[in-house]
Motif scaffolding. Structure first.
Motif, mmCIF file in Angstrom:
data_model
loop_
_atom_site.group_PDB
_atom_site.id
_atom_site.type_symbol
_atom_site.label_atom_id
_atom_site.label_comp_id
_atom_site.label_asym_id
_atom_site.label_seq_id
_atom_site.Cartn_x
_atom_site.Cartn_y
_atom_site.Cartn_z
ATOM 1 N N PRO A 126 0.795 -1.226 0.000
ATOM 2 C CA PRO A 126 0.000 0.000 0.000
ATOM 3 C C PRO A 126 0.828 1.276 0.000
ATOM 4 C CG PRO A 126 0.033 -0.960 2.195
ATOM 5 C CD PRO A 126 0.716 -1.950 1.289
ATOM 6 N N SER A 127 2.136 1.170 0.283
ATOM 7 C CA SER A 127 2.975 2.357 0.365
ATOM 8 C C SER A 127 4.184 2.206 -0.544
ATOM 9 C CB SER A 127 3.430 2.588 1.806
ATOM 10 O OG SER A 127 4.211 1.497 2.255
ATOM 11 N N THR A 128 4.863 3.331 -0.763
ATOM 12 C CA THR A 128 6.069 3.312 -1.583
ATOM 13 C C THR A 128 6.948 4.491 -1.199
ATOM 14 O OG1 THR A 128 6.897 3.159 -3.866
ATOM 15 C CG2 THR A 128 5.134 4.731 -3.459
ATOM 16 N N VAL A 129 8.204 4.418 -1.555
ATOM 17 C CA VAL A 129 9.130 5.530 -1.380
ATOM 18 C C VAL A 129 9.728 5.844 -2.746
ATOM 19 C CG1 VAL A 129 11.240 6.360 -0.283
ATOM 20 C CG2 VAL A 129 9.662 4.901 1.006
ATOM 21 N N VAL A 130 9.566 7.100 -3.186
ATOM 22 C CA VAL A 130 10.085 7.523 -4.487
ATOM 23 C C VAL A 130 11.442 8.187 -4.250
ATOM 24 C CG1 VAL A 130 9.548 8.699 -6.641
ATOM 25 C CG2 VAL A 130 7.684 8.017 -5.099
ATOM 26 N N SER A 131 12.480 7.610 -4.809
ATOM 27 C CA SER A 131 13.830 8.137 -4.610
ATOM 28 C C SER A 131 13.978 9.526 -5.223
ATOM 29 C CB SER A 131 14.857 7.189 -5.234
ATOM 30 O OG SER A 131 14.798 5.909 -4.634
ATOM 31 N N VAL A 132 14.976 10.245 -4.749
ATOM 32 C CA VAL A 132 15.250 11.584 -5.264
ATOM 33 C C VAL A 132 15.513 11.511 -6.775
ATOM 34 C CG1 VAL A 132 16.871 13.511 -5.208
ATOM 35 C CG2 VAL A 132 16.160 12.427 -3.072
ATOM 36 N N GLY A 133 14.804 12.335 -7.522
ATOM 37 C CA GLY A 133 14.980 12.381 -8.970
ATOM 38 C C GLY A 133 14.262 11.295 -9.744
#
Length: 422
Positions: A126-133
């Motif tokens: 249900p969640s995610t982390v979008v890396s820088v750039g």
């Protein structure tokens, strides 16, 4: 090779391709993903940041819900979302995302139709982390979206983004809503703050039949819709789509509006220059078959109003258009050049007429060079026959540069539908 062995190899390859398609979320083996909506990612300027208490010294949108409505072009039964952290100063942790149809199907509303609400997942989570750039593509989900439908997308950020550099699209011409706490599944938001910007959401894709394809647009505020009506979706790309979908030969044309106010072809302004963002905003988009380039006014308008400076920027614009054509053709994308529209009487006008001379030189090259696959004469569509340096009065929103909804309709009507036949 033995015939039986040949058939066995074909069967194995077919099975592998089918498995890959299923993993990609496709429901039909002969379909493909098509970009049906976009918002060009750019850095949120101070005036376009979420207001207090959503922006603090080192964190934005902590324990906050963002609900946004967007209007897709072509529809379908299966979709996925793209979120961008292209300009974020830190990783973007997204805790929960839902989609739904908005109340009464309207743009710019905070309420949804609860029976249509669905959770969005990322690799089953249900969640995610979008890396820088970076950007992230969601898992596909089944949701019937008619052509031209408005979709509500809600994201909850428990921790917020630990930076005041965030990715947005300020010129949404659509009202979004910010609220405290996790309201991702709420039928309507409690204590919401309206803002006329989009944040983080950069694209929506539809799984569609092979004949469906995307028309990408590279432009500035004239394509982003300055002068159009908030929440009415009457920019010229919207009006073009409305016209195209009435004809079966063009009903499968999706539109990806990759424009931003203040954008330039040659140099960074509001957002990266068109040459720098072409790969991300056009070549990497799903299902793009055509590109319209309608940009350059801000390059002329921000260059010095001397004869030498304007000749230089006109020459550089022409070379840049040629580069865009070469790079798009390498991806088998047909490129159409749109002439630059008048700005006489605007803040870009100069008494000596050097910028107008440069505009005419650029337009002459667009019309006669033969480098574009076709020419769309936006200048002819909206200029005043009695004073071709200026817009038709009825098309002028008032600043002698941007268009009214009627002016945007004139642009939409000037695009020959035959250019978009498959």
């Amino acid at each position: 090779m033995d015939r039986a062995l040949q058939l066995a190899i074909v069967a194995v390859l077919g099975l592998a391709m089918g498995t890959a398609g299923a993993a990609d979320g496709s429901s039909e083996p002969d379909g493909h993903w098509v970009t049906t909506w976009t918002a060009m990612p750019q850095l949120a300027e101070p005036d376009n940041m979420p207001p207090a208490p959503y922006t603090l010294e080192n964190v934005v949108l902590a324990d906050s819900t963002v609900r946004q409505t967007v209007r897709v072009s072509v529809g379908g039964q299966r979709m996925r979302l793209r979120f961008s952290n292209a300009f974020g100063g830190a990783s973007l942790p997204i805790t929960r995302v839902t989609v739904a149809l908005p109340s009464e199907g309207k743009a710019g509303v905070s309420a949804i139709q609860p029976q249509t609400l669905q959770p969005v997942t990322f690799y089953g989570r249900p969640s995610t982390v979008v890396s820088v750039g970076a950007q992230v593509v969601s898992d596909p989900l089944d949701l019937a979206l008619p052509a031209g439908a408005v979709l509500s997308v809600t994201a909850y950020l428990a921790d917020g983004q630990a930076s005041t550099n965030i990715t947005s699209h300020p010129g949404s011409r659509t009202t979004s809503y910010l609220a405290k706490g996790n309201q991702a599944e709420a039928a309507d938001l409690t204590g919401a703050t309206p803002v006329d910007h989009w944040y983080f959401l950069s694209g929506i894709e539809i799984w569609s039949k092979p004949a469906t394809a995307t028309l990408a647009l590279v432009g500035d505020s004239l394509t982003d819709g300055r002068g159009s009506t908030t929440n009415q979706n009457n920019r010229w790309p919207d009006q073009l789509f409305d016209r195209l979908r009435t004809d079966r030969r063009t009903a499968g044309v999706a539109i990806a509006n990759q424009a931003a106010g203040g954008n330039r072809v040659l140099n960074d302004g509001l957002g990266p220059n068109a040459l720098a963002r072409l790969d991300r905003d056009v070549l990497a988009q799903s299902g793009v078959n055509w590109l319209i380039v309608f940009e350059g006014v801000n390059d002329l308008g921000t260059a010095a109003d001397t004869q030498d400076a304007q000749k230089k920027v006109a020459d550089e614009l022409i070379a840049a258009y040629d580069q865009i054509i070469v790079r798009a053709h390498a991806q088998d994308i047909r490129v159409y050049g749109a002439t630059l529209t008048p700005f006489g009487g605007s803040f870009y006008d100069d008494a000596q007429g050097h910028r107008e001379a440069a505009r005419q030189a650029v337009n002459e090259w667009i019309r006669t060079s033969g480098r574009f696959d076709a020419v769309i004469d936006f200048d002819r569509a909206v200029r005043d026959p009695a004073d071709p340096r200026r817009l038709v009065a009825a098309f002028d929103v008032g600043d002698h540069l941007h268009l009214s909804p009627a002016g945007y309709k004139a642009l939409a009507d000037a695009v020959p539908a035959r250019l978009l036949h498959r």
